[in-house]
Design a protein around this motif. Structure first.
Motif, mmCIF file in Angstrom:
data_model
loop_
_atom_site.group_PDB
_atom_site.id
_atom_site.type_symbol
_atom_site.label_atom_id
_atom_site.label_comp_id
_atom_site.label_asym_id
_atom_site.label_seq_id
_atom_site.Cartn_x
_atom_site.Cartn_y
_atom_site.Cartn_z
ATOM 1 N N ARG A 158 1.242 3.891 -3.083
ATOM 2 C CA ARG A 158 0.876 5.282 -2.809
ATOM 3 C C ARG A 158 1.976 6.233 -3.286
ATOM 4 O O ARG A 158 1.698 7.260 -3.904
ATOM 5 C CB ARG A 158 0.642 5.461 -1.309
ATOM 6 N N ARG A 218 0.821 -1.208 0.000
ATOM 7 C CA ARG A 218 0.000 0.000 0.000
ATOM 8 C C ARG A 218 0.861 1.267 0.000
ATOM 9 O O ARG A 218 0.610 2.197 -0.756
ATOM 10 C CB ARG A 218 -0.929 -0.005 1.216
ATOM 11 N N LYS A 238 -6.113 2.621 -2.132
ATOM 12 C CA LYS A 238 -7.211 1.843 -1.547
ATOM 13 C C LYS A 238 -7.997 1.111 -2.631
ATOM 14 O O LYS A 238 -8.333 -0.060 -2.492
ATOM 15 C CB LYS A 238 -8.160 2.768 -0.778
ATOM 16 N N GLU A 289 -3.616 8.208 -1.863
ATOM 17 C CA GLU A 289 -4.117 7.300 -0.828
ATOM 18 C C GLU A 289 -5.424 6.650 -1.273
ATOM 19 O O GLU A 289 -5.615 5.438 -1.120
ATOM 20 C CB GLU A 289 -4.326 8.079 0.473
ATOM 21 N N SER A 290 -6.339 7.435 -1.833
ATOM 22 C CA SER A 290 -7.619 6.890 -2.307
ATOM 23 C C SER A 290 -7.408 5.898 -3.439
ATOM 24 O O SER A 290 -8.033 4.836 -3.488
ATOM 25 C CB SER A 290 -8.528 8.032 -2.771
ATOM 26 N N GLY A 336 -14.956 -0.391 1.425
ATOM 27 C CA GLY A 336 -13.514 -0.205 1.395
ATOM 28 C C GLY A 336 -13.112 1.248 1.337
ATOM 29 O O GLY A 336 -12.121 1.660 1.968
ATOM 30 N N MET A 337 -13.880 2.061 0.608
ATOM 31 C CA MET A 337 -13.533 3.472 0.446
ATOM 32 C C MET A 337 -14.046 4.327 1.599
ATOM 33 O O MET A 337 -13.475 5.365 1.902
ATOM 34 C CB MET A 337 -14.103 4.004 -0.879
#
Length: 352
Positions: free
Chosen positions: A72, A68, A173, A169-170, A250-251
């Protein structure tokens, strides 16, 4: 490989034996010639392989799986290259200049040590040496000051770059959300390259924004729609609603209260079966208008989410009469309760 075989330890430790002009190493019960150009790479599909301590100290572990934080950073770099190319170029030049100054500083220190080591006689009476030392000291002080200014400028640039961090970051995800789909069906596998193409397409969004924050929110919204539409076209129709819920959860995990998702997906059912006695007692206490075939679901709701059950006022028959007899119950939800429960609670529990 699934692990590091002990038979390879002499090779990994480079337990070499010189025999004239050549080197040999023992592998098992054989003595084998060793070439200085030899390299050994061990590969595994296991993302978390067990490496014993005695092997961990003699090998270099490189994890090529997507993480992650790593993704990112990659997405942030792509965003800056598109949105603020001059900022990325400036940061690259700054890092290069900083590295050059550190090299100069190291050379000055090396030169100073060499001058002191090769000087003869009394150092305090050697005018050339003292002058050289003063020049080196002055140059070193200038470089140190320049490095401090460079560090301050770098902090300023990083603050500008971090303004785009919410987008990275979004997006990170989203990638891991769609990666989880392979757990549902092995056919649902999406490559990082395909996701990066979607991300770059979203960056082409030309919507006018008054400031950076609005621009970021616009890009996040655009990327969400692109990812959702792209993934839904790849799924079986029966799985599209499942993905929609999975994507929202998840979001926006903040939209779900404790135990809500586990109750909805049936994770808590196992625990409740072990409480059969209490379930039967609670079932006997339910309002009479609730069908027997739905009573176990209501019992589950009461045990897992007692505050929600209390809010819904199931004992008020008049409140629920229209809803209970309606063929389109999702449109007949009691208006007096609509503001007290979330849309997810209405859809997932009361229309199930």
């Amino acid at each position: 490989m699934d692990g590091v075989e002990p038979v390879l330890y002499p090779l990994l430790r480079r337990d070499l034996v010189a025999q004239g002009p050549r080197y040999v190493v023992q592998i098992g019960d054989k003595i084998i010639d060793y070439n200085e150009e030899f390299r050994l790479f061990l590969s595994t599909r296991n993302p978390n392989p067990f490496i014993p301590p005695d092997a961990a100290s003699i090998i270099t572990e490189v994890n090529f799986t997507t993480t992650r934080s790593g993704l990112r950073g990659q997405l942030l770099a792509l965003t800056i290259q598109h949105e603020k190319p001059d900022l990325e170029e400036q940061k690259t030049k700054l890092l290069q200049q900083e590295e050059d100054k550190k090299i100069q500083l190291a050379k000055l220190e090396e030169s100073l040590l060499e001058t002191l080591a090769t000087s003869q006689g009394n150092i305090l009476e050697n005018k050339d040496l003292i002058e050289s030392l003063n020049q080196t000291k002055a140059s070193s002080a200038l470089i140190q000051e320049s490095l401090k200014e460079s560090h301050k400028l770098q902090i300023s640039l990083d603050q500008e770059r971090d303004a785009y961090l919410p987008l990275a970051e979004s997006a990170s995800k989203m990638y891991f959300i769609i990666s989880d789909l392979s757990k549902i069906n092995n056919m649902y596998r999406f490559s990082l390259a395909a996701f990066l193409r979607l991300f770059q397409r979203a960056l082409q969004n030309k919507q006018d924004s008054e400031n950076t924050e609005q621009r970021i929110q616009s890009l996040i919204s655009s990327l969400k729609h692109m990812v959702y539409e792209y993934i839904c076209r790849c799924l079986f129709k029966a799985d599209q609603l499942m993905f929609a819920l999975h994507f929202v959860r998840g979001m926006h995990p903040e939209l779900f209260q404790e135990n809500e998702w586990d109750t909805f997906t049936g994770v808590v059912v196992g625990d409740m079966l072990r409480k059969a006695d209490s379930q039967q007692r609670i079932r006997d206490q339910l309002p009479s208008w609730i069908d027997q075939e739905r009573s176990w679901a209501v019992v589950t709701l009461k045990i897992a989410l007692p505050s929600l059950y209390q809010t819904l006022c199931f004992d008020d028959v008049a409140l629920w009469r229209t809803y209970y007899h309606s063929s389109v119950c999702e449109q007949e939800f009691p208006s007096i309760l609509a503001k007290k429960v979330s849309l997810f609670q209405q859809v997932s529990y009361l229309t199930a």
